[in-house]
Design a protein around this motif. Structure first.
Motif, PDB file in Angstrom:
ATOM      1  N   GLU A 135      15.930  25.135  -5.575  1.00  0.00           N
ATOM      2  CA  GLU A 135      15.154  24.158  -4.815  1.00  0.00           C
ATOM      3  C   GLU A 135      15.918  22.841  -4.692  1.00  0.00           C
ATOM      4  OE1 GLU A 135      11.192  23.148  -5.763  1.00  0.00           O
ATOM      5  OE2 GLU A 135      10.533  25.224  -6.023  1.00  0.00           O
ATOM      6  N   LEU A 147       9.311  22.034   1.457  1.00  0.00           N
ATOM      7  CA  LEU A 147      10.622  22.439   0.940  1.00  0.00           C
ATOM      8  C   LEU A 147      11.037  23.780   1.536  1.00  0.00           C
ATOM      9  CD1 LEU A 147       9.982  21.585  -2.826  1.00  0.00           C
ATOM     10  CD2 LEU A 147      11.223  20.193  -1.161  1.00  0.00           C
ATOM     11  N   ARG A 185      10.949  27.286  -2.321  1.00  0.00           N
ATOM     12  CA  ARG A 185       9.880  26.885  -3.238  1.00  0.00           C
ATOM     13  C   ARG A 185       9.689  27.970  -4.296  1.00  0.00           C
ATOM     14  NH1 ARG A 185       5.812  23.069  -3.165  1.00  0.00           N
ATOM     15  NH2 ARG A 185       6.469  22.362  -1.085  1.00  0.00           N
ATOM     16  N   THR A 186       9.877  27.596  -5.552  1.00  0.00           N
ATOM     17  CA  THR A 186       9.759  28.539  -6.658  1.00  0.00           C
ATOM     18  C   THR A 186       8.292  28.861  -6.934  1.00  0.00           C
ATOM     19  OG1 THR A 186      11.731  27.577  -7.655  1.00  0.00           O
ATOM     20  CG2 THR A 186      10.369  28.963  -9.065  1.00  0.00           C
ATOM     21  N   HIS A 188      13.641  19.733 -12.725  1.00  0.00           N
ATOM     22  CA  HIS A 188      12.850  20.332 -11.657  1.00  0.00           C
ATOM     23  C   HIS A 188      11.397  19.887 -11.722  1.00  0.00           C
ATOM     24  CE1 HIS A 188      10.732  23.895  -9.686  1.00  0.00           C
ATOM     25  NE2 HIS A 188      11.431  23.325  -8.726  1.00  0.00           N
ATOM     26  N   ARG A 202       9.624  18.130  -8.524  1.00  0.00           N
ATOM     27  CA  ARG A 202       8.378  18.561  -7.894  1.00  0.00           C
ATOM     28  C   ARG A 202       7.299  17.478  -7.947  1.00  0.00           C
ATOM     29  NH1 ARG A 202       6.206  23.548  -6.869  1.00  0.00           N
ATOM     30  NH2 ARG A 202       7.784  24.988  -6.077  1.00  0.00           N
ATOM     31  N   SER A 259      14.488  27.474  -9.924  1.00  0.00           N
ATOM     32  CA  SER A 259      14.161  26.047  -9.972  1.00  0.00           C
ATOM     33  C   SER A 259      15.359  25.229  -9.498  1.00  0.00           C
ATOM     34  CB  SER A 259      13.779  25.642 -11.399  1.00  0.00           C
ATOM     35  OG  SER A 259      12.617  26.313 -11.836  1.00  0.00           O
TER      36      SER A 259
END
Length: 486
Positions: free
Chosen positions: A75, A402, A405-406, A390, A394, A72
Motif C-alpha cells: 500500500e 487507495l 488496500r490490504t 502502516h 492508514r 501492508s
C-alpha cells in the motif's frame, strides 16, 4: 497536500537520480531471488530439527506474518515509491528516529544475512572441494557479487532474473520428482509414512518444536520486502508493485510448503534435521537415493540460490545506505551515483561489512547459526516497524481511494505485530538464540544515541528540498510521487 504526504513526496525527490529501468518480470524475480535462499535450502534443516514433519505448520505461521507485512508495505510503496521504502514510511508516518533506526537496522541485517549466505555457499562448495577452507569460497563469492552490483540497475535486474529463474525451475523440478517418488510414479512408492509413522509422529517435539521452527520460517521469508525497495527504480510502480507482490507471495508460499513437504516425506526427518547447519537437506534427499549425479546437480542449484539471494541483498544494503545519505544520516559520498545511476560507494561500504561477516566462518563452525540469529533479530524489528508505519499510514489516508488496500485492517496488522513480538521474546529466552538479543539490543541503543548526536550536529541535514505546493489535503492520495519535470 497534508504534511505527511508532502514529506513523503519531498523525500522521494530527495532520493532522485536512480534509473527507473526494472521491468515487472525482473521485479518479481528479484523478489524471489531475495527470499528463496539459504532460508529454504539450508536453514530448513534447522527448522526440521526443531519440529520434524510439523515444520509445515511452522512455515504456514511464518508465512502469515510475511503476507500481512508485505501487503501492508505494498500500500505504502504504491503511494510513495522511493529507494528508502519502509525507512521513508517510518520517517513519514512514525517519526525521523524510526526512519533512521529501521534503515540502519535493515542495512545491518542484510549485511549479516549476506555474510550468512556466503558462509552457506562455502559449505556447499565442500561437497566438491572438501580440502579448501569454507572462508575462501565465502569471501571470494562475496567479492564477485559486489562487482556485479556496481554495474547499472538494468544489468543487475537482468542478471538476477536469470539467476533466480534457475532456482525456481529447480524447485519446481524437485517438487515434481519428489511427488513421483512419494506416489510411486515410475519407481517404488515411498508413501507418507515418514510424515506420521516415525517415533513421535507428525509432531515429535510438540508445539514447542513447531514454535521454535517458526523462527527459521520468519527468517526464510525475510527478503520478500525487496520489491518495495525496487519501487524507486521500477518503470511503472503503480501497476508493477501490486502485481509483483501478489504473484510472488503466492509462489513463495507454495514453493516453501510443497518443497518442505517433499523433503520430510521422502527422507526421515531424523536424517535431514540438524542442530547446526552442515549440508542442505535438498542435497541429502538426492544423495540418500543413491543418485550421486543428481545430488551434485542439486548442490549446484542451492549454490546458485544462495548467490542469487546474496546478489539481491547487496542491492538492498546499498539502497538503504543511499537513502540514509540523502537524508543526511550517512556520509555524502555514499549518496553519490555513478554515471549509470548506481550508488557504487554505498555498495563498497556494504561490501566491507559483508566480507567481515563472511570471514567469521573462519573463526567458528557455528558461524552460520550465529549470523542467522543476529540477522533475524534485526529483520523482525524491521517488520514490526513496517506494520506500525502502516497503521499510521492508514490513520492518515484510510478514507482515500487507495489503489492497493490490504484486507482485514487493522486486525491482521495487530496480529502480525503480536506474532513477531512473541518470536522475539522466544529468541531472548532460548539458549540457542539469546545471542541475537545480546547483539541486537545494544545495536538499537547505539543507533539511538547516534541518531541524537547526528541530529544535534546537523539539524538541517535531514531537511528535504523545497517543493511546489501540492494538492489540497482533502483530495485523494496520489498513487505515485511526481518526479522533477513531470
Amino acid at each position: 497536500m497534508d504534511a505527511e504526504a508532502e514529506l513523503a513526496d519531498q523525500i522521494a525527490v530527495r532520493e532522485r537520480g536512480l534509473r527507473q529501468s526494472l521491468s515487472r518480470g525482473q521485479v518479481v524475480m528479484i523478489g524471489l531471488g531475495g527470499a528463496i535462499g539459504t532460508g529454504l535450502f539450508a536453514g530448513s534443516s534447522l527448522a526440521i530439527g526443531y519440529a520434524g514433519p510439523a515444520v509445515l505448520i511452522s512455515y504456514v505461521i511464518a508465512g502469515f506474518a510475511a503476507l500481512v507485512m508485505v501487503f501492508s508495505l505494498s500500500e505504502m510503496a504504491v503511494a510513495h515509491p522511493a529507494a528508502g521504502s519502509f525507512g521513508v514510511y517510518a520517517e513519514t508516518y512514525l517519526n525521523p528516529w524510526a526512519g533512521f533506526i529501521v534503515r540502519y537496522t535493515y542495512w545491518m541485517a542484510q549485511v549479516v544475512a549476506v555474510g550468512g549466505e556466503a558462509v552457506a555457499v562455502g559449505v556447499y562448495m565442500t561437497f566438491w572441494f572438501p580440502d579448501l577452507p569454507v572462508w575462501v569460497w565465502s569471501v571470494g563469492f562475496a567479492a564477485v557479487l559486489l562487482v556485479v552490483n556496481s554495474r547499472s540497475v538494468k544489468n543487475f535486474g537482468t542478471f538476477e532474473y536469470w539467476f533466480a529463474l534457475i532456482k525456481v525451475i529447480a524447485i519446481v523440478a524437485f517438487i515434481i520428482l519428489g511427488l513421483a517418488t512419494i506416489f510411486g510414479l515410475g519407481r517404488p512408492a515411498v508413501g507418507l509414512r515418514n510424515l506420521t509413522g516415525l517415533p513421535g509422529g507428525f509432531m515429535p517435539h510438540g508445539f514447542k518444536g513447531v514454535w521454535m521452527a517458526v523462527i527459521m520460517g520468519v527468517f526464510s521469508f525475510n527478503g520478500i520486502e525487496v520489491i518495495a525497495v525496487t519501487s524507486g527504480e521500477t518503470a511503472d510502480p503503480t501497476r508493477t508493485i501490486p502485481a509483483a507482490l501478489r504473484t510472488m507471495a503466492l509462489r513463495l508460499f507454495l514453493f516453501y510448503v510443497l518443497a518442505l513437504a517433499v523433503v520430510v516425506a521422502v527422507v526421515p526427518w531424523t536424517q535431514v534435521g540438524a542442530v547446526t547447519f552442515s549440508e542442505s537437506p535438498f542435497v541429502k534427499v538426492f544423495a540418500g537415493s543413491g543418485i550421486r549425479q543428481a545430488a551434485g546437480i542439486m548442490n549446484f542449484v542451492v549454490i546458485t540460490a544462495a548467490l542469487s539471494s546474496m546478489n539481491t541483498n547487496i542491492y538492498l544494503c546499498s539502497r538503504m545506505l543511499f537513502s540514509l545519505s540523502r537524508g543526511g544520516f550517512a556520509p555524502p559520498v555514499v549518496g553519490r551515483l555513478s554515471r549509470s545511476g548506481v550508488p557504487v560507494a554505498a555498495i563498497l561500504v556494504s561490501g566491507a561489512g559483508i566480507l567481515i561477516a563472511a570471514a567469521v566462518s573462519k573463526l567458528t563452525p557455528k558461524a552460520y547459526s550465529y549470523l542467522f540469529g543476529i540477522a533475524l533479530f534485526a529483520a523482525i524489528v524491521v517488520w514490526i516497524i513496517i506494520l506500525l508505519s502502516h497503521l499510521g499510514f492508514r490513520r492518515r489516508h484510510g478514507a482515500a481511494p487507495l489503489s492497493v488496500r490490504t484486507p482485514g485492517f487493522p486486525g491482521l496488522q495487530i496480529a502480525g505485530i503480536a506474532l513477531l513480538l512473541a518470536v522475539l521474546v522466544t529468541m531472548g529466552t532460548d539458549k540457542d538464540w539469546w545471542l541475537s538479543w545480546i547483539v541486537g539490543v545494544p545495536w538499537l541503543a547505539i543507533l539511538t544515541a547516534a541518531y541524537f548526536v547526528v541530529k544535534r550536529r546537523a539539524p538541517t541535514a535531514v531537511s528535504p528540498p523545497s517543493r511546489p505546493a501540492g494538492p489540497d489535503p482533502g483530495k485523494p492520495l496520489p498513487a505515485t510521487t511526481p518526479r522533477p519535470g513531470e
